[in-house]
Design a protein around this motif. Structure first.
Motif, PDB file in Angstrom:
ATOM      1  N   GLY A  31       0.812  -1.217   0.000  1.00  0.00           N
ATOM      2  CA  GLY A  31       0.000   0.000   0.000  1.00  0.00           C
ATOM      3  C   GLY A  31       0.839   1.257   0.000  1.00  0.00           C
ATOM      4  O   GLY A  31       0.516   2.232  -0.672  1.00  0.00           O
ATOM      5  N   GLY A  32       1.944   1.238   0.739  1.00  0.00           N
ATOM      6  CA  GLY A  32       2.813   2.402   0.778  1.00  0.00           C
ATOM      7  C   GLY A  32       3.563   2.609  -0.526  1.00  0.00           C
ATOM      8  O   GLY A  32       3.747   3.739  -0.970  1.00  0.00           O
ATOM      9  N   LEU A  33       4.001   1.529  -1.164  1.00  0.00           N
ATOM     10  CA  LEU A  33       4.727   1.672  -2.429  1.00  0.00           C
ATOM     11  C   LEU A  33       3.833   2.139  -3.566  1.00  0.00           C
ATOM     12  O   LEU A  33       4.274   2.880  -4.445  1.00  0.00           O
ATOM     13  N   THR A  34       2.579   1.719  -3.558  1.00  0.00           N
ATOM     14  CA  THR A  34       1.674   2.123  -4.633  1.00  0.00           C
ATOM     15  C   THR A  34       1.059   3.498  -4.386  1.00  0.00           C
ATOM     16  O   THR A  34       0.369   4.018  -5.257  1.00  0.00           O
ATOM     17  N   GLY A  35       1.278   4.079  -3.216  1.00  0.00           N
ATOM     18  CA  GLY A  35       0.747   5.409  -2.927  1.00  0.00           C
ATOM     19  C   GLY A  35      -0.664   5.381  -2.361  1.00  0.00           C
ATOM     20  O   GLY A  35      -1.297   6.416  -2.234  1.00  0.00           O
ATOM     21  N   ASN A  36      -1.160   4.210  -1.987  1.00  0.00           N
ATOM     22  CA  ASN A  36      -2.514   4.105  -1.449  1.00  0.00           C
ATOM     23  C   ASN A  36      -2.558   4.133   0.075  1.00  0.00           C
ATOM     24  O   ASN A  36      -3.625   4.172   0.654  1.00  0.00           O
ATOM     25  N   GLY A  37      -1.412   4.104   0.742  1.00  0.00           N
ATOM     26  CA  GLY A  37      -1.384   4.084   2.194  1.00  0.00           C
ATOM     27  C   GLY A  37      -1.429   5.471   2.782  1.00  0.00           C
ATOM     28  O   GLY A  37      -0.997   6.447   2.168  1.00  0.00           O
ATOM     29  N   THR A  38      -1.978   5.574   3.969  1.00  0.00           N
ATOM     30  CA  THR A  38      -2.011   6.852   4.686  1.00  0.00           C
ATOM     31  C   THR A  38      -1.465   6.657   6.089  1.00  0.00           C
ATOM     32  O   THR A  38      -1.523   5.562   6.647  1.00  0.00           O
ATOM     33  N   MET A  39      -0.926   7.743   6.652  1.00  0.00           N
ATOM     34  CA  MET A  39      -0.439   7.748   8.029  1.00  0.00           C
ATOM     35  C   MET A  39      -1.203   8.793   8.805  1.00  0.00           C
ATOM     36  O   MET A  39      -1.435   9.895   8.314  1.00  0.00           O
ATOM     37  N   SER A  40      -1.589   8.448  10.021  1.00  0.00           N
ATOM     38  CA  SER A  40      -2.265   9.405  10.892  1.00  0.00           C
ATOM     39  C   SER A  40      -1.357   9.720  12.064  1.00  0.00           C
ATOM     40  O   SER A  40      -1.006   8.837  12.844  1.00  0.00           O
ATOM     41  N   LEU A  41      -0.978  10.964  12.178  1.00  0.00           N
ATOM     42  CA  LEU A  41      -0.186  11.428  13.304  1.00  0.00           C
ATOM     43  C   LEU A  41      -0.964  12.539  13.989  1.00  0.00           C
ATOM     44  O   LEU A  41      -1.066  13.652  13.469  1.00  0.00           O
ATOM     45  N   GLY A  42      -1.519  12.232  15.138  1.00  0.00           N
ATOM     46  CA  GLY A  42      -2.352  13.218  15.831  1.00  0.00           C
ATOM     47  C   GLY A  42      -3.645  13.430  15.067  1.00  0.00           C
ATOM     48  O   GLY A  42      -4.378  12.502  14.780  1.00  0.00           O
ATOM     49  N   ASN A  43      -3.950  14.684  14.714  1.00  0.00           N
ATOM     50  CA  ASN A  43      -5.174  14.994  13.982  1.00  0.00           C
ATOM     51  C   ASN A  43      -4.952  15.069  12.476  1.00  0.00           C
ATOM     52  O   ASN A  43      -5.894  15.262  11.726  1.00  0.00           O
ATOM     53  N   SER A  44      -3.698  14.968  12.026  1.00  0.00           N
ATOM     54  CA  SER A  44      -3.419  15.097  10.592  1.00  0.00           C
ATOM     55  C   SER A  44      -3.244  13.718   9.946  1.00  0.00           C
ATOM     56  O   SER A  44      -2.656  12.818  10.530  1.00  0.00           O
ATOM     57  N   THR A  45      -3.788  13.598   8.763  1.00  0.00           N
ATOM     58  CA  THR A  45      -3.642  12.382   7.973  1.00  0.00           C
ATOM     59  C   THR A  45      -2.917  12.755   6.690  1.00  0.00           C
ATOM     60  O   THR A  45      -3.327  13.666   5.982  1.00  0.00           O
ATOM     61  N   GLN A  46      -1.851  12.039   6.397  1.00  0.00           N
ATOM     62  CA  GLN A  46      -1.073  12.332   5.206  1.00  0.00           C
ATOM     63  C   GLN A  46      -0.721  11.033   4.483  1.00  0.00           C
ATOM     64  O   GLN A  46      -0.765   9.968   5.090  1.00  0.00           O
ATOM     65  N   PRO A  47      -0.405  11.105   3.196  1.00  0.00           N
ATOM     66  CA  PRO A  47      -0.053   9.887   2.469  1.00  0.00           C
ATOM     67  C   PRO A  47       1.271   9.307   2.968  1.00  0.00           C
ATOM     68  O   PRO A  47       2.169  10.021   3.397  1.00  0.00           O
ATOM     69  N   MET A  48       1.346   7.982   2.916  1.00  0.00           N
ATOM     70  CA  MET A  48       2.549   7.290   3.364  1.00  0.00           C
ATOM     71  C   MET A  48       3.633   7.415   2.292  1.00  0.00           C
ATOM     72  O   MET A  48       3.382   7.141   1.125  1.00  0.00           O
ATOM     73  N   PRO A  49       4.843   7.803   2.675  1.00  0.00           N
ATOM     74  CA  PRO A  49       5.918   7.894   1.689  1.00  0.00           C
ATOM     75  C   PRO A  49       6.303   6.500   1.169  1.00  0.00           C
ATOM     76  O   PRO A  49       6.220   5.517   1.897  1.00  0.00           O
ATOM     77  N   PRO A  50       6.719   6.405  -0.094  1.00  0.00           N
ATOM     78  CA  PRO A  50       7.117   5.091  -0.630  1.00  0.00           C
ATOM     79  C   PRO A  50       8.290   4.464   0.111  1.00  0.00           C
ATOM     80  O   PRO A  50       8.406   3.240   0.146  1.00  0.00           O
TER      81      PRO A  50
END
Length: 97
Positions: A31-50
Motif C-alpha cells: 500500500g505504501g509503495l503504490t501510494g494508497n497508504g495513509t499515516m495518521s499522526l495526531g489529527n493530521s492524515t497524510q499519504p505514506m511515503p514510498p
C-alpha cells in the motif's frame, strides 16, 4: 520431549507469530509503495511515503525468513560424533607410566 518435538513446536510457533506479522507488514508495504497508504499522526492524515512502504516490505521478508531459519537449525540432522575413547588408528596405546 526430545529435541525433534521441541524443534517442531518452535518452528510452528515462529511460523504463526512471524507469518501473521509478515502478512500485515507486506500489505502495508504494498500500500505504501503504490501510494494508497495513509499515516495518521495526531489529527493530521497524510499519504505514506514510498520509502516507508519499502521498509515494511523488507521487514516482512525478514519475518518470513525467521521461521525458515528456525526450522532449518532445529530440525536438521546433526552429524554423528566419534567417541573420544576410541583411538584414531589401530595402533596399541603406550603403557602408562
Amino acid at each position: 520431549m526430545n529435541n525433534k518435538n521441541t524443534g517442531m513446536i518452535a518452528t510452528i510457533a515462529t511460523a504463526l507469530i512471524c507469518g501473521c506479522c509478515a502478512l500485515f507488514t507486506c500489505i502495508l508495504g504494498i500500500g505504501g509503495l503504490t501510494g494508497n497508504g495513509t499515516m495518521s499522526l495526531g489529527n493530521s492524515t497524510q499519504p505514506m511515503p514510498p520509502a516507508v512502504g519499502a521498509v515494511f516490505l523488507c521487514l516482512s521478508f525478514i519475518m518470513i525468513i525467521i521461521p525458515v531459519a528456525v526450522g532449518f537449525f532445529t530440525l536438521r540432522k546433526k552429524p554423528e560424533t566419534i567417541a573420544e575413547e576410541t583411538p584414531a588408528s589401530n595402533e596399541p596405546l603406550p603403557p602408562a607410566s
